[in-house]
Design a protein around this motif. Structure first.
Motif, mmCIF file in Angstrom:
data_model
loop_
_atom_site.group_PDB
_atom_site.id
_atom_site.type_symbol
_atom_site.label_atom_id
_atom_site.label_comp_id
_atom_site.label_asym_id
_atom_site.label_seq_id
_atom_site.Cartn_x
_atom_site.Cartn_y
_atom_site.Cartn_z
ATOM 1 N N GLU A 96 29.343 -40.659 -46.784
ATOM 2 C CA GLU A 96 30.579 -41.231 -46.264
ATOM 3 C C GLU A 96 30.370 -42.658 -45.793
ATOM 4 O OE1 GLU A 96 32.378 -38.952 -43.214
ATOM 5 O OE2 GLU A 96 34.007 -40.360 -42.876
ATOM 6 N N LEU A 138 30.529 -45.081 -48.658
ATOM 7 C CA LEU A 138 31.875 -45.353 -49.120
ATOM 8 C C LEU A 138 32.598 -46.288 -48.158
ATOM 9 C CD1 LEU A 138 33.067 -41.873 -50.398
ATOM 10 C CD2 LEU A 138 32.317 -43.829 -51.736
ATOM 11 N N ASN A 186 34.370 -49.462 -49.445
ATOM 12 C CA ASN A 186 35.782 -49.162 -49.656
ATOM 13 C C ASN A 186 36.640 -49.532 -48.453
ATOM 14 O OD1 ASN A 186 34.924 -48.152 -51.985
ATOM 15 N ND2 ASN A 186 35.403 -46.021 -51.571
ATOM 16 N N ALA A 192 36.339 -39.018 -56.768
ATOM 17 C CA ALA A 192 35.985 -40.181 -55.949
ATOM 18 C C ALA A 192 37.207 -41.055 -55.694
ATOM 19 C CB ALA A 192 34.881 -40.986 -56.636
ATOM 20 N N GLU A 241 39.205 -39.421 -52.999
ATOM 21 C CA GLU A 241 38.579 -39.586 -51.686
ATOM 22 C C GLU A 241 38.910 -40.958 -51.106
ATOM 23 O OE1 GLU A 241 34.111 -39.633 -49.642
ATOM 24 O OE2 GLU A 241 34.365 -38.938 -51.698
ATOM 25 N N GLY A 242 38.837 -41.979 -51.946
ATOM 26 C CA GLY A 242 39.166 -43.323 -51.473
ATOM 27 C C GLY A 242 40.620 -43.448 -51.057
ATOM 28 N N LYS A 254 41.235 -42.092 -47.681
ATOM 29 C CA LYS A 254 40.767 -42.965 -46.611
ATOM 30 C C LYS A 254 41.821 -43.973 -46.208
ATOM 31 C CE LYS A 254 36.911 -44.754 -46.141
ATOM 32 N NZ LYS A 254 35.790 -45.693 -46.365
ATOM 33 N N LYS A 267 30.822 -44.254 -58.535
ATOM 34 C CA LYS A 267 31.740 -43.463 -57.710
ATOM 35 C C LYS A 267 32.240 -44.266 -56.510
ATOM 36 C CE LYS A 267 28.926 -39.828 -57.595
ATOM 37 N NZ LYS A 267 28.393 -38.473 -57.324
ATOM 38 N N GLU A 268 31.404 -45.145 -55.986
ATOM 39 C CA GLU A 268 31.854 -46.032 -54.918
ATOM 40 C C GLU A 268 32.959 -46.950 -55.422
ATOM 41 O OE1 GLU A 268 28.278 -47.947 -53.698
ATOM 42 O OE2 GLU A 268 27.413 -46.114 -52.858
ATOM 43 N N ALA A 290 36.139 -44.914 -55.654
ATOM 44 C CA ALA A 290 36.708 -44.713 -54.317
ATOM 45 C C ALA A 290 37.363 -45.987 -53.809
ATOM 46 C CB ALA A 290 35.621 -44.243 -53.357
ATOM 47 N N GLU A 334 41.278 -46.428 -52.744
ATOM 48 C CA GLU A 334 41.723 -46.922 -51.434
ATOM 49 C C GLU A 334 42.573 -48.173 -51.591
ATOM 50 O OE1 GLU A 334 39.969 -48.289 -47.062
ATOM 51 O OE2 GLU A 334 38.586 -47.850 -48.708
#
Length: 225
Positions: A3, A6, A10, A41, A44-45, A48, A205-206, A209, A213
């Motif tokens: 986490e 990221l 992100n 991913a 997930e972003g 956030k 993947k970053e 994400a 975001e």
């Protein structure tokens, strides 16, 4: 990806409060699971950024017999729990849609194009005008058409009236040549290798994400206005 990692990559807008949560759909097609992992991913972003996120996939158009011959039938079991979108009308329910597709000869997969070709009614009604969209992709090789896939996908989105967001260079993970990696200002991407044995890397993947975001943040700002 941790986490903290990221969070480091992100945070494109440095917002800490989200007075209006955008509704974001991550809609993908995946043959062997690489795009599915990128979709997770991306989602997930977007979360956030305070977005209400839904992940769905477009329907498969290949028969199970053909998928088995491609050694894809077993691979697709990893995301069989993801619901299939019922139809284009669902797109109206979201402020932003982030599309994921593998490349097929430098363009989107036929399964995704089949879905988009059914959007004529939405186009005629201007139902998607002003919504935010972005694209992420994958290819077998490092120069296997990732950028052309995303850019040709943008053509369809512009016809439908979407506002397009990519992955700006504020995501520093797309710079440098220290490792083989996907990602461009047009969108996040991953490289699967010709055998499909290479899964999305941490930095890929970053990037996914980050793009999630970034798009969710912009969609949230537009939703407030």
């Amino acid at each position: 990806v941790a986490e903290g990692d990221l969070q480091q990559h992100n945070n494109p807008h440095n917002f800490t409060h989200f007075p209006m949560a955008a509704k974001v759909l991550v809609l993908f097609y995946s043959t062997y699971g690489h795009i599915f992992q990128m979709a997770e991913a991306v989602a997930e972003g977007a979360k956030k950024a305070g977005a209400e996120v839904t992940i769905k996939r477009v329907k498969e158009t290949l028969s199970q017999d053909i998928l088995a011959k491609m050694y894809a039938a077993d691979a697709q079991k990893q995301f069989e729990h993801i619901p299939i979108i019922s139809g284009p009308e669902e797109l109206k329910d979201y402020d932003a849609i982030i599309f994921g597709t593998p490349t097929r000869f430098g363009m989107m997969a036929g399964q995704m194009k089949n879905f988009l070709d059914a959007c004529g009614g939405l186009w005629a009604a201007n139902a998607l005008v002003g919504k935010v969209a972005g694209v992420f992709t994958s290819s077998a090789t490092q120069h296997g058409g990732q950028e052309s896939t995303i850019l040709s996908f943008h053509t369809v989105l512009l016809h439908l009236g979407f506002l397009i967001c990519g992955m700006p260079y504020s995501f520093k993970g797309q710079t440098g040549v220290d490792e083989v990696k996907g990602g461009s200002p047009y969108g996040a991407s991953t490289i699967a290798n010709s055998t499909g044995d290479r899964l999305p890397s941490d930095v890929e993947k970053e990037g996914a994400a980050f793009q999630g975001e970034h798009i969710a943040t912009i969609a949230g700002k537009l939703a407030r206005d």
